[in-house]
Scaffold this motif. Structure first.
Motif, PDB file in Angstrom:
ATOM      1  N   GLU A   1       0.813  -1.214   0.000  1.00 40.89           N
ATOM      2  CA  GLU A   1       0.000   0.000   0.000  1.00 40.89           C
ATOM      3  C   GLU A   1       0.844   1.261   0.000  1.00 40.89           C
ATOM      4  OE1 GLU A   1      -2.785  -0.140   3.214  1.00 40.89           O
ATOM      5  OE2 GLU A   1      -4.034  -1.665   2.272  1.00 40.89           O
ATOM      6  N   THR A   2       1.947   1.261   0.735  1.00 42.35           N
ATOM      7  CA  THR A   2       2.715   2.496   0.927  1.00 42.35           C
ATOM      8  C   THR A   2       3.845   2.685  -0.078  1.00 42.35           C
ATOM      9  OG1 THR A   2       4.196   1.425   2.529  1.00 42.35           O
ATOM     10  CG2 THR A   2       2.205   2.474   3.395  1.00 42.35           C
ATOM     11  N   LEU A   3       4.256   1.647  -0.771  1.00 40.80           N
ATOM     12  CA  LEU A   3       5.429   1.765  -1.645  1.00 40.80           C
ATOM     13  C   LEU A   3       5.198   2.718  -2.807  1.00 40.80           C
ATOM     14  CD1 LEU A   3       5.370   0.025  -4.605  1.00 40.80           C
ATOM     15  CD2 LEU A   3       5.123  -1.865  -2.988  1.00 40.80           C
ATOM     16  N   TRP A   4       3.945   2.852  -3.274  1.00 43.68           N
ATOM     17  CA  TRP A   4       3.678   3.657  -4.473  1.00 43.68           C
ATOM     18  C   TRP A   4       3.964   5.134  -4.232  1.00 43.68           C
ATOM     19  CZ3 TRP A   4       3.538   0.160  -8.007  1.00 43.68           C
ATOM     20  CH2 TRP A   4       3.019  -1.100  -7.706  1.00 43.68           C
ATOM     21  N   ASN A   5       3.451   5.665  -3.150  1.00 40.09           N
ATOM     22  CA  ASN A   5       3.713   7.072  -2.851  1.00 40.09           C
ATOM     23  C   ASN A   5       5.186   7.314  -2.538  1.00 40.09           C
ATOM     24  OD1 ASN A   5       1.079   7.929  -3.247  1.00 40.09           O
ATOM     25  ND2 ASN A   5       0.496   7.652  -1.102  1.00 40.09           N
ATOM     26  N   GLU A   6       5.806   6.369  -1.846  1.00 44.51           N
ATOM     27  CA  GLU A   6       7.214   6.536  -1.497  1.00 44.51           C
ATOM     28  C   GLU A   6       8.101   6.507  -2.736  1.00 44.51           C
ATOM     29  OE1 GLU A   6      10.718   7.192   0.259  1.00 44.51           O
ATOM     30  OE2 GLU A   6       8.744   7.415   1.203  1.00 44.51           O
ATOM     31  N   PHE A   7       7.892   5.519  -3.591  1.00 47.35           N
ATOM     32  CA  PHE A   7       8.745   5.398  -4.766  1.00 47.35           C
ATOM     33  C   PHE A   7       8.445   6.471  -5.809  1.00 47.35           C
ATOM     34  CE2 PHE A   7       9.762   0.596  -4.162  1.00 47.35           C
ATOM     35  CZ  PHE A   7      10.626   0.936  -3.142  1.00 47.35           C
ATOM     36  N   ALA A   8       7.252   7.067  -5.754  1.00 46.53           N
ATOM     37  CA  ALA A   8       6.928   8.160  -6.671  1.00 46.53           C
ATOM     38  C   ALA A   8       7.821   9.375  -6.427  1.00 46.53           C
ATOM     39  CB  ALA A   8       5.461   8.548  -6.531  1.00 46.53           C
ATOM     40  N   LYS A   9       8.410   9.447  -5.236  1.00 47.86           N
ATOM     41  CA  LYS A   9       9.293  10.571  -4.909  1.00 47.86           C
ATOM     42  C   LYS A   9      10.717  10.339  -5.399  1.00 47.86           C
ATOM     43  CE  LYS A   9       6.821  10.849  -0.469  1.00 47.86           C
ATOM     44  NZ  LYS A   9       7.007  10.695   1.004  1.00 47.86           N
ATOM     45  N   ARG A  10      11.023   9.112  -5.809  1.00 46.81           N
ATOM     46  CA  ARG A  10      12.401   8.737  -6.116  1.00 46.81           C
ATOM     47  C   ARG A  10      12.746   9.009  -7.583  1.00 46.81           C
ATOM     48  NH1 ARG A  10      13.814   4.467  -2.480  1.00 46.81           N
ATOM     49  NH2 ARG A  10      12.583   4.746  -0.574  1.00 46.81           N
ATOM     50  N   ARG A  11      13.996   9.383  -7.812  1.00 48.13           N
ATOM     51  CA  ARG A  11      14.496   9.540  -9.175  1.00 48.13           C
ATOM     52  C   ARG A  11      15.032   8.217  -9.724  1.00 48.13           C
ATOM     53  NH1 ARG A  11      15.151  14.681 -10.841  1.00 48.13           N
ATOM     54  NH2 ARG A  11      16.685  14.016 -12.400  1.00 48.13           N
ATOM     55  N   VAL A  12      15.418   7.327  -8.817  1.00 49.69           N
ATOM     56  CA  VAL A  12      15.984   6.037  -9.224  1.00 49.69           C
ATOM     57  C   VAL A  12      15.350   4.943  -8.372  1.00 49.69           C
ATOM     58  CG1 VAL A  12      18.170   7.008  -9.992  1.00 49.69           C
ATOM     59  CG2 VAL A  12      17.914   6.297  -7.610  1.00 49.69           C
ATOM     60  N   PRO A  13      15.349   3.706  -8.862  1.00 51.32           N
ATOM     61  CA  PRO A  13      14.807   2.600  -8.059  1.00 51.32           C
ATOM     62  C   PRO A  13      15.725   2.301  -6.890  1.00 51.32           C
ATOM     63  CG  PRO A  13      15.839   1.757 -10.043  1.00 51.32           C
ATOM     64  CD  PRO A  13      15.829   3.248 -10.183  1.00 51.32           C
ATOM     65  N   PRO A  14      15.233   1.590  -5.891  1.00 52.84           N
ATOM     66  CA  PRO A  14      16.100   1.220  -4.764  1.00 52.84           C
ATOM     67  C   PRO A  14      17.251   0.349  -5.248  1.00 52.84           C
ATOM     68  CG  PRO A  14      14.047  -0.020  -4.700  1.00 52.84           C
ATOM     69  CD  PRO A  14      13.879   1.032  -5.748  1.00 52.84           C
ATOM     70  N   LYS A  15      18.439   0.552  -4.663  1.00 57.39           N
ATOM     71  CA  LYS A  15      19.594  -0.245  -5.080  1.00 57.39           C
ATOM     72  C   LYS A  15      19.515  -1.649  -4.522  1.00 57.39           C
ATOM     73  CE  LYS A  15      22.798   3.650  -5.611  1.00 57.39           C
ATOM     74  NZ  LYS A  15      24.078   4.261  -5.156  1.00 57.39           N
ATOM     75  N   LYS A  16      19.298  -1.745  -3.216  1.00 61.31           N
ATOM     76  CA  LYS A  16      19.204  -3.047  -2.560  1.00 61.31           C
ATOM     77  C   LYS A  16      17.831  -3.148  -1.907  1.00 61.31           C
ATOM     78  CE  LYS A  16      24.168  -3.282  -1.607  1.00 61.31           C
ATOM     79  NZ  LYS A  16      25.207  -3.357  -0.536  1.00 61.31           N
TER      80      LYS A  16
END
Length: 486
Positions: free
Chosen positions: A169-184
């Protein structure tokens, strides 16, 4: 203490539906179509989890990940391309755009036009016949349908509160703020959600570690099909740790896991908890009515709670966790609510298909082979491998199979598993046949266009036919034709 207020002599509504996810929307729609006076109450977003944080965004993510994978492997089709560059912000914006495009289907405006009274607010029972909305408005109804959905199950692991964990549920809003995907990226849970997210984020540039307590992924599915999914994830680069138990989180972004070989630490930038979902029952006054037992609604086969005028549908019912399953239950719940006390229909889950949208896709309906063995009845297994299918060969997607269980001595279908490209689409014909009590011979007699993926079902039915040839009749025919030749 249960509030058993006197039943009103007059009601404001025939039906009140709490929750506007798939189950709530369908329940309200059915009530409106039969001219009942119905109110739909939603505290957050219309469309529920499926539209906003579940099916829709995850499938949009999967599409971007598949395109990236297709580009990176294009050489096998004779196409030379540079390594794809992932614009993660654009990927996440596309997901938002897809949600926006679908939102009108589930909107207040649409359902109001259909005759549903839509209210935004938080509903709470104050007695068995009355709900209070945001503490300032009360409505009574003859019947209620609880469709409040479910929420991610978060285990009480030491240190988890400070781990910065995300959920589906929460990953979408959080990752929408990111310029790059998580590394690990660490994902806890090897069910459908965990597998889909693991493959997608790996293909979009993350290094994913998938941790599962059981000795394999996708426990509800055929073991050999789940093994193909695991093989594919590993080929994509996902590190899969089956038989590993999450023990604790350390403050410096380390997860400690335990296996038979001992403890191991996993360093992460982000962690997603995908260990299942639990019914959302708290805060609606259901506990005070005595309807919640051990964190779940006590529900009978007709989707009625202990108070038979209060029914439920969807994830909160705890019978299944599928969007189309919620819609399926909504029909039973709404009809049982509105036809009460004259008619009632028991919910039927025998022909409820499910799909895990990994690559290869895994789709199933009815019994697995393990289910059939556990039940103890006699059955037969028919299998057709997709590496023999002309369409699969042409497209270079030959991994997978169609596996169908039939009752012994009959072509009646008990269940099926399809794994491979377009598995969910292939499964639809089998689901239709099961629903309408058609056997494999009916499928075999149906003309399928060539070359299509749907032919896989026909060829599986053909395999069944070959194993049930009328040997005596064929021997007689051989003698007859030999006689005719002179």
């Amino acid at each position: 203490m249960v509030n058993r207020a006197t039943k009103p002599k007059r009601f404001d509504r025939n039906l009140i539906v709490i929750g506007a996810g798939s189950a709530g929307l369908v329940s309200a729609y059915i009530a409106a179509m039969v001219q009942a006076k119905v109110t739909l109450i939603e505290a957050h977003q219309m469309g529920g989890d499926c539209l906003n944080t579940g099916c829709v965004p995850s499938k949009a993510l999967i599409k971007s990940a598949r395109v990236a994978h297709l580009v990176s492997t294009a050489a096998r089709f004779g196409i030379e391309t540079p390594t794809p560059v992932i614009n993660f912000q654009t990927v996440m914006q596309r997901i938002r755009d897809v949600i926006t495009a679908i939102e009108p289907h589930d909107s207040v405006e649409r359902f109001t036009s259909l005759g549903v009274d839509c209210i935004k607010g938080y509903a709470r029972f104050i007695d068995p016949w009355t709900v209070e909305i945001d503490g300032n408005r009360r409505l009574t109804a003859q019947s209620f349908i609880i469709a409040t959905g479910a929420e991610p199950l978060v285990p009480p692991l030491p240190g988890i509160d400070k781990s910065g964990y995300l959920t589906s549920e929460t990953l979408w809003n959080e990752f929408a703020k990111r310029r790059v995907p998580p590394k690990k990226l660490v994902i806890l849970g090897g069910g459908p959600i965990g597998c889909e997210l693991a493959q997608s984020f790996q293909r979009l540039g993350a290094q994913v570690t998938l941790v599962e307590l059981a000795d394999r992924l996708l426990l509800k599915e055929e073991a050999e099909a789940a093994a193909l999914v695991m093989e594919s994830l590993r080929a994509d680069g996902v590190e899969i740790l089956t038989g590993h138990k999450a023990v604790r989180f350390e403050p410096d972004k380390r997860l400690i896991v335990e296996a038979s070989a001992g403890l191991r630490q996993i360093i992460y930038d982000d962690v997603i908890i995908a260990m299942g979902r639990k019914p959302r029952v708290t805060g609606f006054g259901l506990e005070e009515l005595g309807l919640v037992v051990n964190g779940k609604l006590a529900v009978d086969g007709f989707l009625r709670t202990n108070m038979t005028h209060i029914l439920c549908a969807g994830d909160v019912a705890g019978k299944q966790q599928l969007t189309h399953g919620g819609s399926h239950e909504a029909w039973y719940a709404s009809v049982n609510a509105l036809a009460r006390p004259f008619r009632k229909f028991k919910a039927d889950y025998r022909v409820l298909p499910r799909v895990t949208y990994t690559e290869p896709e895994l789709a199933a309906v009815g019994l697995t082979e393990a289910d059939a063995v556990h039940m103890g009845g006699a059955f037969e297994v028919t299998r057709y491998d997709l590496d023999e299918l002309d369409r699969a060969i042409a497209e270079g997607e030959r991994t997978g199979f169609v596996k169908i269980l039939t009752a012994a001595g009959s072509d009646r279908i008990l269940g099926a598993t399809v794994i491979g490209e377009n598995a969910g689409e292939i499964l639809a014909e089998i689901t239709f046949a099961m629903k309408h009590k058609m056997g494999l011979r009916k499928i075999l007699a149906t003309i399928h266009p060539y070359p299509t993926w749907s032919e896989a079902t026909k060829y599986a039915a053909g395999q069944y036919g070959l194993s049930h040839k009328p040997e005596g009749l064929l021997k007689w025919a051989e003698r007859w034709f030999r006689w005719r030749r002179g």
